[in-house]
Design a protein around this motif. Sequence first.
Motif, mmCIF file in Angstrom:
data_model
loop_
_atom_site.group_PDB
_atom_site.id
_atom_site.type_symbol
_atom_site.label_atom_id
_atom_site.label_comp_id
_atom_site.label_asym_id
_atom_site.label_seq_id
_atom_site.Cartn_x
_atom_site.Cartn_y
_atom_site.Cartn_z
ATOM 1 N N ASN A 197 0.817 -1.217 0.000
ATOM 2 C CA ASN A 197 0.000 0.000 0.000
ATOM 3 C C ASN A 197 0.844 1.258 0.000
ATOM 4 O O ASN A 197 0.381 2.315 -0.361
ATOM 5 N N TYR A 198 2.055 1.149 0.525
ATOM 6 C CA TYR A 198 2.784 2.353 0.845
ATOM 7 C C TYR A 198 3.627 2.952 -0.281
ATOM 8 O O TYR A 198 3.708 4.167 -0.375
ATOM 9 N N PRO A 199 4.274 2.114 -1.128
ATOM 10 C CA PRO A 199 5.214 2.721 -2.074
ATOM 11 C C PRO A 199 4.599 3.818 -2.929
ATOM 12 O O PRO A 199 5.265 4.780 -3.280
ATOM 13 N N LYS A 200 3.320 3.729 -3.216
ATOM 14 C CA LYS A 200 2.758 4.732 -4.119
ATOM 15 C C LYS A 200 2.755 6.133 -3.492
ATOM 16 O O LYS A 200 2.629 7.119 -4.174
ATOM 17 N N ARG A 201 2.891 6.195 -2.176
ATOM 18 C CA ARG A 201 3.010 7.497 -1.527
ATOM 19 C C ARG A 201 4.482 7.882 -1.341
ATOM 20 O O ARG A 201 4.811 8.747 -0.537
ATOM 21 N N GLY A 202 5.355 7.157 -2.007
ATOM 22 C CA GLY A 202 6.760 7.517 -1.922
ATOM 23 C C GLY A 202 7.453 6.988 -0.678
ATOM 24 O O GLY A 202 8.550 7.406 -0.341
ATOM 25 N N ILE A 203 6.798 6.096 0.035
ATOM 26 C CA ILE A 203 7.418 5.541 1.242
ATOM 27 C C ILE A 203 7.904 4.136 0.895
ATOM 28 O O ILE A 203 7.206 3.394 0.215
ATOM 29 N N THR A 204 9.108 3.809 1.363
ATOM 30 C CA THR A 204 9.658 2.512 0.996
ATOM 31 C C THR A 204 8.742 1.367 1.431
ATOM 32 O O THR A 204 8.072 1.451 2.455
ATOM 33 N N GLY A 205 8.738 0.308 0.647
ATOM 34 C CA GLY A 205 7.819 -0.794 0.911
ATOM 35 C C GLY A 205 8.290 -1.733 1.995
ATOM 36 O O GLY A 205 7.529 -2.536 2.493
ATOM 37 N N ARG A 206 9.570 -1.644 2.409
ATOM 38 C CA ARG A 206 10.057 -2.550 3.432
ATOM 39 C C ARG A 206 9.751 -1.944 4.785
ATOM 40 O O ARG A 206 10.098 -0.798 5.070
ATOM 41 N N TYR A 207 9.101 -2.724 5.618
ATOM 42 C CA TYR A 207 8.695 -2.185 6.913
ATOM 43 C C TYR A 207 9.071 -3.167 8.007
ATOM 44 O O TYR A 207 8.927 -4.373 7.849
ATOM 45 N N GLY A 208 9.518 -2.651 9.132
ATOM 46 C CA GLY A 208 9.761 -3.551 10.259
ATOM 47 C C GLY A 208 10.732 -3.000 11.265
ATOM 48 O O GLY A 208 10.916 -1.787 11.386
ATOM 49 N N GLY A 209 11.359 -3.910 11.982
ATOM 50 C CA GLY A 209 12.292 -3.543 13.041
ATOM 51 C C GLY A 209 12.274 -4.610 14.119
ATOM 52 O O GLY A 209 11.385 -5.470 14.133
ATOM 53 N N PHE A 210 13.278 -4.574 14.977
ATOM 54 C CA PHE A 210 13.306 -5.525 16.097
ATOM 55 C C PHE A 210 14.169 -4.955 17.207
ATOM 56 O O PHE A 210 14.855 -3.940 17.024
ATOM 57 N N TYR A 211 14.102 -5.586 18.373
ATOM 58 C CA TYR A 211 14.914 -5.158 19.512
ATOM 59 C C TYR A 211 16.095 -6.099 19.642
ATOM 60 O O TYR A 211 15.919 -7.325 19.620
ATOM 61 N N THR A 212 17.279 -5.535 19.783
ATOM 62 C CA THR A 212 18.443 -6.374 20.063
ATOM 63 C C THR A 212 18.336 -6.824 21.525
ATOM 64 O O THR A 212 17.621 -6.211 22.330
ATOM 65 N N GLN A 213 19.101 -7.855 21.864
ATOM 66 C CA GLN A 213 19.063 -8.327 23.256
ATOM 67 C C GLN A 213 19.593 -7.244 24.194
ATOM 68 O O GLN A 213 19.141 -7.124 25.332
ATOM 69 N N GLU A 214 20.529 -6.454 23.705
ATOM 70 C CA GLU A 214 21.055 -5.367 24.527
ATOM 71 C C GLU A 214 19.953 -4.337 24.821
ATOM 72 O O GLU A 214 19.796 -3.878 25.949
ATOM 73 N N GLN A 215 19.175 -4.009 23.796
ATOM 74 C CA GLN A 215 18.066 -3.063 24.008
ATOM 75 C C GLN A 215 17.041 -3.649 24.975
ATOM 76 O O GLN A 215 16.481 -2.939 25.804
ATOM 77 N N ILE A 216 16.807 -4.943 24.836
ATOM 78 C CA ILE A 216 15.815 -5.573 25.716
ATOM 79 C C ILE A 216 16.293 -5.529 27.163
ATOM 80 O O ILE A 216 15.523 -5.165 28.064
ATOM 81 N N ARG A 217 17.562 -5.842 27.395
ATOM 82 C CA ARG A 217 18.101 -5.782 28.771
ATOM 83 C C ARG A 217 17.945 -4.365 29.336
ATOM 84 O O ARG A 217 17.595 -4.181 30.489
ATOM 85 N N ASP A 218 18.222 -3.385 28.492
ATOM 86 C CA ASP A 218 18.119 -1.999 28.922
ATOM 87 C C ASP A 218 16.665 -1.656 29.292
ATOM 88 O O ASP A 218 16.409 -1.019 30.317
ATOM 89 N N ILE A 219 15.736 -2.106 28.482
ATOM 90 C CA ILE A 219 14.322 -1.804 28.754
ATOM 91 C C ILE A 219 13.836 -2.534 30.001
ATOM 92 O O ILE A 219 13.108 -1.969 30.828
ATOM 93 N N VAL A 220 14.262 -3.783 30.163
ATOM 94 C CA VAL A 220 13.860 -4.542 31.356
ATOM 95 C C VAL A 220 14.385 -3.845 32.622
ATOM 96 O O VAL A 220 13.678 -3.732 33.632
ATOM 97 N N ALA A 221 15.624 -3.334 32.542
ATOM 98 C CA ALA A 221 16.200 -2.634 33.702
ATOM 99 C C ALA A 221 15.452 -1.321 33.955
ATOM 100 O O ALA A 221 15.186 -0.950 35.107
ATOM 101 N N TYR A 222 15.112 -0.635 32.886
ATOM 102 C CA TYR A 222 14.364 0.624 32.983
ATOM 103 C C TYR A 222 13.007 0.369 33.656
ATOM 104 O O TYR A 222 12.564 1.123 34.517
ATOM 105 N N ALA A 223 12.384 -0.725 33.252
ATOM 106 C CA ALA A 223 11.094 -1.093 33.849
ATOM 107 C C ALA A 223 11.264 -1.420 35.333
ATOM 108 O O ALA A 223 10.470 -0.986 36.171
ATOM 109 N N LYS A 224 12.325 -2.161 35.636
ATOM 110 C CA LYS A 224 12.543 -2.572 37.033
ATOM 111 C C LYS A 224 12.703 -1.357 37.940
ATOM 112 O O LYS A 224 12.167 -1.333 39.057
ATOM 113 N N GLU A 225 13.410 -0.339 37.456
ATOM 114 C CA GLU A 225 13.548 0.890 38.248
ATOM 115 C C GLU A 225 12.183 1.487 38.578
ATOM 116 O O GLU A 225 12.027 2.196 39.557
#
Length: 660
Positions: free
Chosen positions: A227-255
């Motif tokens: 749906n998106y490329p026709k508006r000039g936005i790239t068609g590849r969509y996504g992302g993920f959390y690295t384990q390092e980011q997850i550890r950081d978020i878990v610690a942030y939550a724990k605080e």
Amino acid sequence: MIYRTVLFMICIMVHTSLFANDGKTLNLLPLPVEVKLGTGQFQLNEEVVIIAKNSLALEAQKFIEKVQSALGFKINITEDSNAETRIYLILDPQLNSKYGKESYKINVSTKIITIKAGGDEGAFYALQTLRQLLPTEIFSRVELKNIDWTIPCVEILDYPRFDWRGYMLDVSRTFADADYVKHTLDIMAEHKMNVFHWHLVDNNGWRIEIKKHPWLTEKGAWRMQPNYPKRGITGRYGGFYTQEQIRDIVAYAKERHITVLPEIDIPGHSTALLHTIPEFACPNAKTTGYVRFFNDFPQRGKPFDKHEGSNAVCAGNDEVFPFFDEIIEELVSLFPCEYIHIGGDEVNKEWWEACPKCQQRIRDEGLSDSDELQAYFIKRLESIINTHNKKLIGWDEILEGGITKSSTIMSWRGNRGALTAVQNGQKTVIASNQGYYFQKDQTDNPLHPKQWPGMLTLQTAYEYEPIPLNMPQEQMDLVLGIQSALWTPFTNKPDLWDLAVYPRNFAVSENAWSESGHKNWEEFQQRVQKHRLRLAYEGVAYWREASERVGQWTSEDLKSPKGLVIDVTSFLTQAGKYLIVLDHTTGTDGLEIRSVKFLKNGKPIASDFHYGTTEEGSDKDRMYFVDLQSLEKDAKYELEIGASGFGGMDSNGDIHMFKP
Ligand code: ACM
Ligand code: ZN
């Protein structure tokens, strides 16, 4: 008739006695158990010291970090002091044994504030309440001068109704970056919510890095969006959390005393996994189109389940269990939570019905049907989870086909699953789609983005009572708590998520923390009105009903080199995230919008840049949040809209602004 009148009067009396809680006057949210307002006030200034030791000094430190940007000065922490004005933080074992580690008492007198806490959690929550007792401006992200920082003399006793006060975010349908997740945790903590259920894996994306199987994110975290490329936005969509980011978020939550519950949704909702490892699908299912769906983006108007079609991992394939063992091993190393959520919802069993391996499993294990096959699958997962010293929690479908009593049930189809669970002697969390699913529309205001079919207003969320009043105590004890959810197939901007989540999550926090006997919709609404100003200072983009038309555009404006600049000085009432919505009304051409900015005395000070359109019958991303960190008296404020006609210049419309 007399009998009826007397009964009515008794009801009123019972009602009124329950309502004697000054937390309402003070706009505390969630409402504490008991609040008695005294006379006089405590002055918070540079002379005040906080007296706290060890872990409580850390709690005090978190409070200071939160308030010092608004105060412009730092409060000192010490182990002992006889300063004239003091705040004591003390652990109270009696309070702990009576009401638990999350309980607290606050006593504010003109010179001394004493906070007693059942545990560190109680101290943290007491300090959230203390912040709410200060003037609203204490939530400001910039220093505010000339504010009288006083706290009213008051006595508070408080503890939660439920141990589990959760919120679930689906980051599979739409990905949220780590900063947004932290922002979510911040707002949860302010409302005394303590479980963040992270829906990390679903059909539309695998969002957690797994070291042993890196292709799960290399391939499974990305999809094409036709749906998106026709508006000039790239068609590849996504992302993920690295384990390092997850550890950081878990610690942030724990605080913030928040536990992070990870969910890997299996054996259904597994399109992302099957896209990555097709061998895990039933052999008959490989050509049925799961990859096609994975390459598609959910469309409004198409029922989601039908659209998703078959989605299940083959339950007859022995290789899948060692694989999940490896996944769970990594989850366990990242998440200290005592539970692992394995999903288990909406398993489409069509493939299983026709799969020789699944059918062989049914015969080998003496199972009678696919429901029992599902129960078999979940039990095997449970024993894997148990070998890692964790407990299994799953959506209420895992009750079907029989399940061990040791699993915990998350009831989403209303509270039916919860009722069955407690009758079985199983623990449960009520995450009802009737009360707490925020992807449902909250208003029929045409300026609000359309989400999911069905309406769930703030009032519905507030008035929804998760547990039948006549539930026996031993069953009640199995209800761990309640939880709200945001599923994200239709909204692709986190600001729009905030709009969906707040203020409805205030209602959930109140239902999770405060006794239901206090419920009064009229009163709650007033408290929300006041409370949202606090959130405005923090820049939270919550939904508000009332908008004002601050201006219009016409064909003439579009032709003019000056562009669209509107004086909004008289509309701005305080700092916060203002919401601006453009609404095409007449003309054959719509409007293409690139940006909306605030100008202060002619200079840009805040902006939202994104592509949006408004045209007859197809509005897209036409909501703009512009975050005003502070508001200066005597300055001139204008709204500058970067836009052009879509196709031509024959375009007219209204510009609406929602105040914080
Ligand atoms: C769910 O909403 N399918 C848990
Ligand atoms: Zn199979």
